[in-house]
Design a protein around this motif. Structure first.
Motif, PDB file in Angstrom:
ATOM      1  N   GLU A   2       1.057  -1.111   0.065  1.00 20.34           N
ATOM      2  CA  GLU A   2      -0.243   0.101   0.666  1.00 20.34           C
ATOM      3  C   GLU A   2       0.988   1.057  -0.512  1.00 20.34           C
ATOM      4  O   GLU A   2       1.435   1.185   0.301  1.00 20.34           O
ATOM      5  CB  GLU A   2      -1.228   0.190   1.253  1.00 20.34           C
ATOM      6  CG  GLU A   2      -1.933   1.066   1.367  1.00 20.34           C
ATOM      7  CD  GLU A   2      -3.392   0.753   0.729  1.00 20.34           C
ATOM      8  OE1 GLU A   2      -4.242   1.476   0.693  1.00 20.34           O
ATOM      9  OE2 GLU A   2      -3.852  -0.623   0.316  1.00 20.34           O
ATOM     10  N   VAL A   3       0.211   2.312  -0.400  1.00 21.64           N
ATOM     11  CA  VAL A   3       1.162   3.462  -0.921  1.00 21.64           C
ATOM     12  C   VAL A   3       0.403   4.732  -1.137  1.00 21.64           C
ATOM     13  O   VAL A   3      -0.854   4.257  -1.272  1.00 21.64           O
ATOM     14  CB  VAL A   3       1.658   3.141  -2.497  1.00 21.64           C
ATOM     15  CG1 VAL A   3       2.623   4.446  -2.428  1.00 21.64           C
ATOM     16  CG2 VAL A   3       3.185   2.309  -2.923  1.00 21.64           C
ATOM     17  N   GLY A   4       1.226   5.587   0.090  1.00 21.77           N
ATOM     18  CA  GLY A   4       0.375   6.336   0.407  1.00 21.77           C
ATOM     19  C   GLY A   4       0.624   7.927   0.220  1.00 21.77           C
ATOM     20  O   GLY A   4       1.792   7.952  -0.497  1.00 21.77           O
ATOM     21  N   ASP A   6       1.309  10.366   0.771  1.00 21.69           N
ATOM     22  CA  ASP A   6       2.896  11.643   1.681  1.00 21.69           C
ATOM     23  C   ASP A   6       3.914   9.920   1.700  1.00 21.69           C
ATOM     24  O   ASP A   6       4.988  10.735   2.702  1.00 21.69           O
ATOM     25  CB  ASP A   6       2.570  11.729   3.708  1.00 21.69           C
ATOM     26  CG  ASP A   6       1.214  12.658   3.222  1.00 21.69           C
ATOM     27  OD1 ASP A   6       2.044  13.623   1.933  1.00 21.69           O
ATOM     28  OD2 ASP A   6       0.069  12.843   3.959  1.00 21.69           O
ATOM     29  N   ASP A   7       3.888   8.756   1.157  1.00 24.40           N
ATOM     30  CA  ASP A   7       5.074   8.575   0.933  1.00 24.40           C
ATOM     31  C   ASP A   7       5.828   8.514   0.452  1.00 24.40           C
ATOM     32  O   ASP A   7       6.560   9.417  -0.177  1.00 24.40           O
ATOM     33  CB  ASP A   7       4.392   6.642   0.894  1.00 24.40           C
ATOM     34  CG  ASP A   7       3.543   6.116   1.768  1.00 24.40           C
ATOM     35  OD1 ASP A   7       3.165   6.779   3.058  1.00 24.40           O
ATOM     36  OD2 ASP A   7       2.734   5.243   1.286  1.00 24.40           O
ATOM     37  N   GLU A   8       7.448   8.261   0.999  1.00 21.17           N
ATOM     38  CA  GLU A   8       8.808   8.015   0.116  1.00 21.17           C
ATOM     39  C   GLU A   8       9.026   6.977  -0.646  1.00 21.17           C
ATOM     40  O   GLU A   8       8.427   6.215  -0.402  1.00 21.17           O
ATOM     41  CB  GLU A   8      10.099   8.314   1.142  1.00 21.17           C
ATOM     42  CG  GLU A   8       9.625   9.475   1.748  1.00 21.17           C
ATOM     43  CD  GLU A   8       8.778  10.804   0.845  1.00 21.17           C
ATOM     44  OE1 GLU A   8      10.182  11.176   0.273  1.00 21.17           O
ATOM     45  OE2 GLU A   8       9.606  12.067   1.234  1.00 21.17           O
ATOM     46  N   ASP A  10      11.123   3.969  -1.848  1.00 23.68           N
ATOM     47  CA  ASP A  10      11.229   2.350  -0.756  1.00 23.68           C
ATOM     48  C   ASP A  10      12.582   2.227  -2.203  1.00 23.68           C
ATOM     49  O   ASP A  10      12.047   1.404  -2.366  1.00 23.68           O
ATOM     50  CB  ASP A  10      10.771   1.614   0.228  1.00 23.68           C
ATOM     51  CG  ASP A  10      10.948   1.155   0.693  1.00 23.68           C
ATOM     52  OD1 ASP A  10      12.365   0.932   0.638  1.00 23.68           O
ATOM     53  OD2 ASP A  10      10.435   0.269   1.568  1.00 23.68           O
ATOM     54  N   GLN A  20       5.773   2.666  -7.582  1.00 26.56           N
ATOM     55  CA  GLN A  20       5.753   3.625  -6.030  1.00 26.56           C
ATOM     56  C   GLN A  20       5.542   5.310  -6.755  1.00 26.56           C
ATOM     57  O   GLN A  20       4.775   5.409  -6.080  1.00 26.56           O
ATOM     58  CB  GLN A  20       6.862   3.054  -5.343  1.00 26.56           C
ATOM     59  CG  GLN A  20       7.040   1.942  -4.735  1.00 26.56           C
ATOM     60  CD  GLN A  20       8.538   2.027  -3.364  1.00 26.56           C
ATOM     61  OE1 GLN A  20       8.397   2.868  -3.034  1.00 26.56           O
ATOM     62  NE2 GLN A  20       9.382   1.367  -4.099  1.00 26.56           N
ATOM     63  N   ILE A  24       1.543   7.080  -5.056  1.00 26.18           N
ATOM     64  CA  ILE A  24       2.156   8.433  -4.246  1.00 26.18           C
ATOM     65  C   ILE A  24       1.631   9.385  -5.258  1.00 26.18           C
ATOM     66  O   ILE A  24       0.241  10.165  -4.683  1.00 26.18           O
ATOM     67  CB  ILE A  24       3.378   8.909  -4.021  1.00 26.18           C
ATOM     68  CG1 ILE A  24       4.383   7.434  -3.033  1.00 26.18           C
ATOM     69  CG2 ILE A  24       3.311   9.957  -3.568  1.00 26.18           C
ATOM     70  CD1 ILE A  24       5.545   7.299  -2.947  1.00 26.18           C
ATOM     71  N   TYR A  50      11.812  13.232  -4.687  1.00 30.48           N
ATOM     72  CA  TYR A  50      12.039  11.790  -4.582  1.00 30.48           C
ATOM     73  C   TYR A  50      13.354  11.781  -4.383  1.00 30.48           C
ATOM     74  O   TYR A  50      13.686  10.377  -4.402  1.00 30.48           O
ATOM     75  CB  TYR A  50      10.673  11.172  -5.245  1.00 30.48           C
ATOM     76  CG  TYR A  50       9.338  11.871  -4.921  1.00 30.48           C
ATOM     77  CD1 TYR A  50       8.509  10.940  -3.504  1.00 30.48           C
ATOM     78  CD2 TYR A  50       8.563  12.839  -5.935  1.00 30.48           C
ATOM     79  CE1 TYR A  50       7.682  11.333  -2.989  1.00 30.48           C
ATOM     80  CE2 TYR A  50       7.252  12.833  -5.105  1.00 30.48           C
ATOM     81  CZ  TYR A  50       6.925  12.654  -3.543  1.00 30.48           C
ATOM     82  OH  TYR A  50       5.649  12.735  -4.033  1.00 30.48           O
TER      83      TYR A  50
END
Length: 84
Positions: A2-4, A6-8, A10, A20, A24, A50
């Motif tokens: 799951e990617v939100g 505000d994620d970075e 990875d 990813q 995002i 990013y």
């Protein structure tokens, strides 16, 4: 995975970095960060934000264009597509 919004990115995750980033950006659009027919940040801004390669950003944008989330206006930028 799951990617939100505000994620970075990875780099050790099983999901490819371009996927990813696409997830995002799509989450940010769903959240309302950019309205339809408004530009998202430039490729250069996304590269810097990013810490990924420009080719990775382009691949993520291409994926979202193929999915009908974004559209590209040559020499102008990438924009959020209106929901049909």
């Amino acid at each position: 995975m799951e990617v939100g919004p505000d994620d970075e990115i990875d780099s050790a995750a099983p999901l490819a970095p371009y996927r990813q980033l696409a997830a995002i950006l799509a989450a940010q659009i769903r959240r309302g960060d950019w309205k339809p027919d408004r530009a998202i940040p430039s490729e250069a801004q996304l590269v810097q934000r990013y810490g990924i390669a420009r080719a990775t950003v382009r691949r993520a944008i291409a994926l979202l264009v193929d999915e009908g989330v974004l559209y590209v206006v040559p020499q102008r930028g990438t924009y959020v597509k209106r929901a049909d």
